[in-house]
Design a protein around this motif. Structure first.
Motif, PDB file in Angstrom:
ATOM      1  N   ALA A  10       0.246 -19.451   0.828  1.00  0.00           N
ATOM      2  CA  ALA A  10      -0.326 -18.285   0.163  1.00  0.00           C
ATOM      3  C   ALA A  10       0.589 -17.097   0.402  1.00  0.00           C
ATOM      4  O   ALA A  10       1.431 -17.119   1.320  1.00  0.00           O
ATOM      5  CB  ALA A  10      -1.724 -18.009   0.710  1.00  0.00           C
ATOM      6  N   PRO A  11       0.480 -16.041  -0.393  1.00  0.00           N
ATOM      7  CA  PRO A  11       1.304 -14.858  -0.154  1.00  0.00           C
ATOM      8  C   PRO A  11       1.102 -14.313   1.253  1.00  0.00           C
ATOM      9  O   PRO A  11       0.002 -14.399   1.817  1.00  0.00           O
ATOM     10  CB  PRO A  11       0.788 -13.869  -1.205  1.00  0.00           C
ATOM     11  N   ALA A  12       2.157 -13.765   1.823  1.00  0.00           N
ATOM     12  CA  ALA A  12       2.064 -13.183   3.163  1.00  0.00           C
ATOM     13  C   ALA A  12       1.093 -12.010   3.151  1.00  0.00           C
ATOM     14  O   ALA A  12       1.023 -11.265   2.175  1.00  0.00           O
ATOM     15  CB  ALA A  12       3.446 -12.711   3.622  1.00  0.00           C
ATOM     16  N   PRO A  13       0.311 -11.832   4.228  1.00  0.00           N
ATOM     17  CA  PRO A  13      -0.645 -10.719   4.268  1.00  0.00           C
ATOM     18  C   PRO A  13       0.058  -9.367   4.282  1.00  0.00           C
ATOM     19  O   PRO A  13       1.201  -9.243   4.735  1.00  0.00           O
ATOM     20  CB  PRO A  13      -1.409 -10.962   5.572  1.00  0.00           C
ATOM     21  N   VAL A  14      -0.615  -8.356   3.795  1.00  0.00           N
ATOM     22  CA  VAL A  14      -0.088  -6.996   3.811  1.00  0.00           C
ATOM     23  C   VAL A  14      -0.235  -6.447   5.228  1.00  0.00           C
ATOM     24  O   VAL A  14      -1.332  -6.454   5.789  1.00  0.00           O
ATOM     25  CB  VAL A  14      -0.853  -6.096   2.823  1.00  0.00           C
ATOM     26  N   PRO A  15       0.862  -5.995   5.884  1.00  0.00           N
ATOM     27  CA  PRO A  15       0.767  -5.459   7.248  1.00  0.00           C
ATOM     28  C   PRO A  15      -0.191  -4.267   7.315  1.00  0.00           C
ATOM     29  O   PRO A  15      -0.112  -3.356   6.499  1.00  0.00           O
ATOM     30  CB  PRO A  15       2.204  -5.030   7.562  1.00  0.00           C
ATOM     31  N   MET A  16      -1.091  -4.295   8.282  1.00  0.00           N
ATOM     32  CA  MET A  16      -2.083  -3.222   8.407  1.00  0.00           C
ATOM     33  C   MET A  16      -1.529  -2.072   9.241  1.00  0.00           C
ATOM     34  O   MET A  16      -1.916  -1.859  10.395  1.00  0.00           O
ATOM     35  CB  MET A  16      -3.382  -3.776   8.996  1.00  0.00           C
ATOM     36  N   THR A  17      -0.603  -1.333   8.650  1.00  0.00           N
ATOM     37  CA  THR A  17      -0.054  -0.142   9.281  1.00  0.00           C
ATOM     38  C   THR A  17      -1.041   1.023   9.116  1.00  0.00           C
ATOM     39  O   THR A  17      -2.081   0.881   8.446  1.00  0.00           O
ATOM     40  CB  THR A  17       1.278   0.233   8.627  1.00  0.00           C
ATOM     41  N   GLY A  18      -0.692   2.167   9.689  1.00  0.00           N
ATOM     42  CA  GLY A  18      -1.544   3.335   9.523  1.00  0.00           C
ATOM     43  C   GLY A  18      -1.730   3.711   8.068  1.00  0.00           C
ATOM     44  O   GLY A  18      -2.832   4.039   7.621  1.00  0.00           O
ATOM     45  N   GLY A  19      -0.633   3.642   7.299  1.00  0.00           N
ATOM     46  CA  GLY A  19      -0.711   3.966   5.876  1.00  0.00           C
ATOM     47  C   GLY A  19      -1.577   2.987   5.115  1.00  0.00           C
ATOM     48  O   GLY A  19      -2.325   3.371   4.213  1.00  0.00           O
ATOM     49  N   ALA A  20      -1.466   1.693   5.483  1.00  0.00           N
ATOM     50  CA  ALA A  20      -2.262   0.667   4.808  1.00  0.00           C
ATOM     51  C   ALA A  20      -3.753   0.874   5.079  1.00  0.00           C
ATOM     52  O   ALA A  20      -4.586   0.757   4.173  1.00  0.00           O
ATOM     53  CB  ALA A  20      -1.826  -0.717   5.264  1.00  0.00           C
ATOM     54  N   ILE A  21      -4.083   1.200   6.319  1.00  0.00           N
ATOM     55  CA  ILE A  21      -5.492   1.441   6.674  1.00  0.00           C
ATOM     56  C   ILE A  21      -6.029   2.642   5.905  1.00  0.00           C
ATOM     57  O   ILE A  21      -7.162   2.632   5.413  1.00  0.00           O
ATOM     58  CB  ILE A  21      -5.629   1.657   8.188  1.00  0.00           C
ATOM     59  N   TRP A  22      -5.218   3.682   5.773  1.00  0.00           N
ATOM     60  CA  TRP A  22      -5.642   4.857   5.011  1.00  0.00           C
ATOM     61  C   TRP A  22      -5.882   4.504   3.547  1.00  0.00           C
ATOM     62  O   TRP A  22      -6.847   4.964   2.933  1.00  0.00           O
ATOM     63  CB  TRP A  22      -4.604   5.963   5.124  1.00  0.00           C
ATOM     64  N   ARG A  23      -5.018   3.648   2.977  1.00  0.00           N
ATOM     65  CA  ARG A  23      -5.204   3.243   1.584  1.00  0.00           C
ATOM     66  C   ARG A  23      -6.476   2.411   1.412  1.00  0.00           C
ATOM     67  O   ARG A  23      -7.166   2.523   0.390  1.00  0.00           O
ATOM     68  CB  ARG A  23      -3.972   2.481   1.089  1.00  0.00           C
ATOM     69  N   VAL A  24      -6.781   1.578   2.402  1.00  0.00           N
ATOM     70  CA  VAL A  24      -8.018   0.795   2.351  1.00  0.00           C
ATOM     71  C   VAL A  24      -9.216   1.731   2.290  1.00  0.00           C
ATOM     72  O   VAL A  24     -10.146   1.544   1.498  1.00  0.00           O
ATOM     73  CB  VAL A  24      -8.132  -0.147   3.571  1.00  0.00           C
ATOM     74  N   ILE A  25      -9.207   2.768   3.103  1.00  0.00           N
ATOM     75  CA  ILE A  25     -10.315   3.725   3.120  1.00  0.00           C
ATOM     76  C   ILE A  25     -10.346   4.537   1.828  1.00  0.00           C
ATOM     77  O   ILE A  25     -11.406   4.712   1.209  1.00  0.00           O
ATOM     78  CB  ILE A  25     -10.191   4.658   4.342  1.00  0.00           C
ATOM     79  N   ARG A  26      -9.161   5.028   1.424  1.00  0.00           N
ATOM     80  CA  ARG A  26      -9.078   5.904   0.249  1.00  0.00           C
ATOM     81  C   ARG A  26      -9.494   5.185  -1.026  1.00  0.00           C
ATOM     82  O   ARG A  26     -10.096   5.804  -1.930  1.00  0.00           O
ATOM     83  CB  ARG A  26      -7.640   6.428   0.117  1.00  0.00           C
ATOM     84  N   ARG A  27      -9.197   3.902  -1.114  1.00  0.00           N
ATOM     85  CA  ARG A  27      -9.588   3.141  -2.299  1.00  0.00           C
ATOM     86  C   ARG A  27     -10.921   2.432  -2.113  1.00  0.00           C
ATOM     87  O   ARG A  27     -11.729   2.336  -3.044  1.00  0.00           O
ATOM     88  CB  ARG A  27      -8.505   2.097  -2.631  1.00  0.00           C
ATOM     89  N   GLY A  28     -11.140   1.917  -0.906  1.00  0.00           N
ATOM     90  CA  GLY A  28     -12.313   1.090  -0.665  1.00  0.00           C
ATOM     91  C   GLY A  28     -13.630   1.842  -0.726  1.00  0.00           C
ATOM     92  O   GLY A  28     -14.612   1.342  -1.290  1.00  0.00           O
ATOM     93  N   VAL A  29     -13.677   3.031  -0.166  1.00  0.00           N
ATOM     94  CA  VAL A  29     -14.933   3.795  -0.163  1.00  0.00           C
ATOM     95  C   VAL A  29     -15.355   4.161  -1.578  1.00  0.00           C
ATOM     96  O   VAL A  29     -16.504   3.908  -1.987  1.00  0.00           O
ATOM     97  CB  VAL A  29     -14.816   5.035   0.752  1.00  0.00           C
ATOM     98  N   PRO A  30     -14.463   4.775  -2.396  1.00  0.00           N
ATOM     99  CA  PRO A  30     -14.871   5.072  -3.779  1.00  0.00           C
ATOM    100  C   PRO A  30     -15.225   3.806  -4.573  1.00  0.00           C
ATOM    101  O   PRO A  30     -16.135   3.836  -5.413  1.00  0.00           O
ATOM    102  CB  PRO A  30     -13.645   5.763  -4.375  1.00  0.00           C
ATOM    103  N   LEU A  31     -14.498   2.704  -4.315  1.00  0.00           N
ATOM    104  CA  LEU A  31     -14.784   1.461  -5.040  1.00  0.00           C
ATOM    105  C   LEU A  31     -16.179   0.952  -4.701  1.00  0.00           C
ATOM    106  O   LEU A  31     -16.928   0.521  -5.589  1.00  0.00           O
ATOM    107  CB  LEU A  31     -13.734   0.401  -4.708  1.00  0.00           C
ATOM    108  N   ALA A  32     -16.532   1.000  -3.417  1.00  0.00           N
ATOM    109  CA  ALA A  32     -17.865   0.554  -2.998  1.00  0.00           C
ATOM    110  C   ALA A  32     -18.947   1.424  -3.617  1.00  0.00           C
ATOM    111  O   ALA A  32     -19.982   0.915  -4.086  1.00  0.00           O
ATOM    112  CB  ALA A  32     -17.969   0.576  -1.471  1.00  0.00           C
ATOM    113  N   ILE A  33     -18.716   2.740  -3.623  1.00  0.00           N
ATOM    114  CA  ILE A  33     -19.695   3.655  -4.225  1.00  0.00           C
ATOM    115  C   ILE A  33     -19.849   3.362  -5.715  1.00  0.00           C
ATOM    116  O   ILE A  33     -20.959   3.330  -6.260  1.00  0.00           O
ATOM    117  CB  ILE A  33     -19.275   5.118  -3.996  1.00  0.00           C
TER     118      ILE A  33
END
Length: 276
Positions: A10-33
């Motif tokens: 399978a494709p290699a996982p995306v490294p969970m750096t500080g920037g990646a975690i911020w993108r998860v929050i920035r996109r994930g919260v509005p998407l969930a709402i």
């Protein structure tokens, strides 16, 4: 409806750096709402819509469309479509590459998925599927008559029923053989008539620098990690939905010829996009 398609890696996982975690929050919260807020609105409207309209849904499909279109905006995935969605009731068949197909295929066309009954019990996806009017069918030939009756009623209500004839999802780079057994119900005298079927190709282009299979979701890949990777990636790719010309059921002698024709059309759309 078959065993899942597998690929050795399978494709290699995306490294969970500080920037990646911020993108998860920035996109994930509005998407969930968006998704769960839209679901709440849809269910509320359906409580009013159902007693007066029965199977007909004059309002709620537009809510689903708005949510799916907005989801791509939040994720940053570019969406475009080619061709014209079929007018009037009928069946739609498409290749199956990802859970993102739900958003891609609903974004422009008001459709109702036909899915295996097990999906109804899946957390999250199952709730969304039930709320948006998905038709659940059992992989049991003894259920054939009742399934044809359900298809007939839904088509009579003006619904477009969407099937994934591959029976499983893939990495998005191929189209598996269409299973002709799925099309047997179409040739029942109660349905055949003037029934049209529209083939649709869903093409994903991976983010720059990522594996070409980035958006593919197959085999025993877990939903959670795949969703996190989609939210965390720095730059996003795109999805193109290609609507091919519909075909009329009465132009085909049997389900095998129909299945092969639709398979070839869907695959041709994937090849054209891949070579572009």
């Amino acid at each position: 409806m078959a065993d899942v398609w597998q690929e050795p890696d399978a494709p290699a996982p995306v490294p969970m750096t500080g920037g990646a975690i911020w993108r998860v929050i920035r996109r994930g919260v509005p998407l969930a709402i968006l998704v769960f807020g839209g679901l709440l609105i849809l269910v509320t409207v359906r409580l009013i819509e159902r007693p007066f309209c029965g199977l007909r849904r004059p309002v709620t499909p537009y809510i689903t469309q708005a949510v799916c279109r907005s989801a791509f905006g939040i994720l940053g995935i570019r969406f475009r479509s080619i061709g014209a969605p079929m007018k009037g009731p009928g069946a739609v068949v498409a290749n199956h590459a990802s859970w993102l197909d739900i958003f891609a295929l609903n974004a422009r066309k008001r459709i109702y998925f036909v899915s295996k009954s097990e999906v109804a019990g899946w957390p999250g996806i199952g709730w969304l599927a039930r709320a948006t009017g998905t038709v659940f069918i059992k992989r049991d030939r003894r259920e054939a008559a009742s399934q044809i009756a359900v298809f007939r009623d839904r088509l009579a209500a003006g619904h477009k029923l969407l099937f994934f004839p591959e029976g499983t999802s893939t990495d998005g780079l191929r189209v598996l053989p269409f299973k002709p057994t799925l099309f047997a119900a179409f040739f029942d005298p109660a349905l055949a008539g003037n029934l049209c079927v529209q083939p649709v190709t869903v093409n994903y282009t991976a983010p720059a620098g990522q594996d070409r299979r980035f958006y593919g979701w197959w085999g025993d890949m877990a939903f959670g990690p795949h969703l996190l990777a989609t939210l965390a990636v720095k730059g996003q790719g795109s999805v193109t939905v290609h609507y091919h010309l519909p075909v009329r059921l009465t132009d085909f002698a049997d389900r095998k010829v129909l299945a092969k024709t639709l398979e070839n059309t869907v695959r041709s759309g994937l090849a054209v996009h891949d070579g572009a």
